[in-house]
Write a protein that holds these residues in place. Structure first.
Motif, short mmCIF file in Angstrom:
data_model
loop_
_atom_site.label_atom_id
_atom_site.label_comp_id
_atom_site.label_asym_id
_atom_site.label_seq_id
_atom_site.Cartn_x
_atom_site.Cartn_y
_atom_site.Cartn_z
N VAL A 1 0.83 -1.15 0.06
CA VAL A 1 0.14 0.11 -0.23
C VAL A 1 0.97 1.14 0.00
CG1 VAL A 1 -1.70 1.32 1.24
CG2 VAL A 1 -1.84 -1.37 1.08
N GLY A 2 0.67 2.29 -0.75
CA GLY A 2 1.33 3.46 -1.06
C GLY A 2 2.38 3.40 -2.06
N LEU A 3 2.72 2.14 -2.64
CA LEU A 3 3.62 2.09 -4.03
C LEU A 3 2.66 2.36 -5.18
CD1 LEU A 3 5.60 -1.10 -3.03
CD2 LEU A 3 6.14 1.15 -2.69
N ARG A 4 3.38 2.55 -6.23
CA ARG A 4 2.72 2.96 -7.48
C ARG A 4 2.86 1.72 -8.36
NH1 ARG A 4 4.08 6.22 -10.94
NH2 ARG A 4 6.28 6.42 -10.55
N ASP B 1 5.58 -4.98 -10.73
CA ASP B 1 4.64 -4.31 -11.12
C ASP B 1 4.57 -3.17 -10.20
OD1 ASP B 1 4.00 -6.35 -12.82
OD2 ASP B 1 2.56 -7.39 -11.48
N LEU B 2 5.35 -3.02 -9.18
CA LEU B 2 5.27 -1.98 -8.30
C LEU B 2 6.53 -1.11 -8.12
CD1 LEU B 2 3.65 -3.95 -5.39
CD2 LEU B 2 2.52 -2.40 -7.20
N THR B 3 6.51 -0.09 -7.97
CA THR B 3 7.71 1.05 -7.53
C THR B 3 7.29 1.89 -6.52
OG1 THR B 3 9.17 2.62 -8.59
CG2 THR B 3 7.02 2.83 -9.44
N ALA B 4 8.49 2.55 -5.71
CA ALA B 4 8.36 3.35 -4.73
C ALA B 4 8.90 4.49 -5.19
CB ALA B 4 9.39 2.80 -3.40
N ASP B 5 9.34 4.69 -6.53
CA ASP B 5 9.73 6.00 -7.07
C ASP B 5 8.36 6.92 -6.93
OD1 ASP B 5 12.13 4.94 -7.37
OD2 ASP B 5 11.94 4.76 -9.48
N PRO B 6 8.70 8.27 -6.77
CA PRO B 6 7.67 9.32 -6.91
C PRO B 6 7.24 9.67 -8.31
CG PRO B 6 9.41 10.32 -5.98
CD PRO B 6 9.82 8.87 -5.96
N ALA B 7 6.14 10.28 -8.27
CA ALA B 7 5.81 10.65 -9.71
C ALA B 7 6.63 11.85 -10.04
CB ALA B 7 4.25 10.93 -9.99
N GLY C 1 2.39 9.34 -13.14
CA GLY C 1 3.15 8.64 -13.71
C GLY C 1 3.20 8.39 -14.96
N LEU C 2 2.01 8.71 -15.86
CA LEU C 2 2.11 8.62 -17.12
C LEU C 2 2.94 9.62 -17.79
CD1 LEU C 2 -1.64 7.79 -18.16
CD2 LEU C 2 0.31 6.25 -18.25
N GLN C 3 3.52 9.39 -18.91
CA GLN C 3 4.44 10.33 -19.46
C GLN C 3 3.54 10.97 -20.69
OE1 GLN C 3 8.27 9.12 -21.15
NE2 GLN C 3 9.02 8.81 -18.90
N PRO D 1 8.27 17.29 -23.19
CA PRO D 1 7.79 16.13 -22.42
C PRO D 1 7.43 16.23 -21.09
CG PRO D 1 10.16 15.85 -23.00
CD PRO D 1 9.66 17.11 -23.39
N ALA D 2 6.65 15.67 -20.33
CA ALA D 2 6.23 15.87 -18.95
C ALA D 2 5.66 14.54 -18.42
CB ALA D 2 5.30 17.01 -18.79
N VAL D 3 5.40 14.51 -17.00
CA VAL D 3 5.03 13.52 -16.32
C VAL D 3 3.80 13.90 -15.60
CG1 VAL D 3 5.41 11.67 -14.79
CG2 VAL D 3 7.20 12.18 -16.46
#
Length: 244
Positions: free
Chosen positions: A94-97, A112-118, A143-145, A167-169
């Motif tokens: 919970v809290g991961l993306r 399927d998961l990452t802790a990296d912030p958007a 998280g979408l580019q 480009p942006a996120v």
């Protein structure tokens, strides 16, 4: 006085013997079937221990932050090939993306998961107020580019409109208004925030989705302008933080 003729002895028919043996054969067949089924059950129980794993309780789009309501526990046969997450890791997930689209009922894997912030350190967040016609039909998620394309109304000296691309996120998505307009926060490099804000002020822009294959790749250089600062697009590391 002559003795009466004795009847000739009758040989029992083979069919009678076969009929007498048939119940025994059937009983033996039933016993063999029962023994085979029991052996299969023992083999299954010994080789397929059930384990509790995490699966998606509903569709989870890429980039969405995982909540407790997004997960459910399922029991499956253990297989070392499947690097699934143990049900006890739910609180850590919970809290991961999500780094990919997860369908309802799909196993949740560490990749399927990452802790990296958007939004990465040093990036600027710009609010893009867009009309319905300026956004893709696909629902935007953190998280979408994306690519912000500047579409000026004026043409250059050659009479050609030269769009500029940045480009942006996606960092956050606001709720749509009654007319379909929506505010989307996007993260860009430190040198690109003012330029993007100027584009948004004119209203001459379009938001388009970047190719999925570009997730985590270096962002493309904007056309007709200086390249974005390093780190303009986050590079999600699959499985980071999923030591859950």
């Amino acid at each position: 006085m002559a003795e009466p003729a004795r009847p000739a002895p009758r040989t029992p028919s083979r069919n009678l013997g076969a009929r007498r043996r048939r119940p025994a054969v059937l009983a033996m067949a039933v016993a063999l079937i029962a023994a085979g089924g029991l052996g299969g059950a023992v083999l299954y129980n010994s080789s397929g221990q059930r384990i509790a794993v995490l699966v998606a309780a509903r569709d989870i789009p890429m980039g969405q932050t995982i909540t407790a309501e997004d997960l459910v526990v399922a029991h499956i046969a253990g297989d070392p090939v499947l690097k699934s997450l143990d049900a006890r890791d739910g609180s850590r997930v919970v809290g991961l993306r999500a780094t990919t689209d997860l369908r309802r009922g799909a196993l949740v894997l560490p990749a399927d998961l990452t802790a990296d912030p958007a939004v990465q350190p040093g990036q600027q967040t710009v609010g893009v107020a867009a009309k319905r016609s300026q956004l893709p039909a696909t629902r935007l998620q953190p998280g979408l580019q994306v690519l912000i394309v500047f579409t000026p109304a004026k043409s250059d000296q050659a009479g050609v409109r030269t769009p500029d691309t940045l480009p942006a996120v996606v960092a956050a998505v606001g709720k749509p208004d009654t007319d379909g307009s929506q505010v989307v926060d996007v993260a860009v490099g430190p040198a690109d925030g003012p330029r993007l804000a100027a584009w948004v002020a004119t209203g001459d822009f379009q938001v388009i989705l970047a190719p999925r294959g570009g997730q985590g790749a270096a962002p493309a250089q904007p056309q007709g302008g200086a390249g974005p600062s390093a780190g303009a697009g986050p590079s999600p590391s699959a499985g980071k933080g999923s030591g859950a």
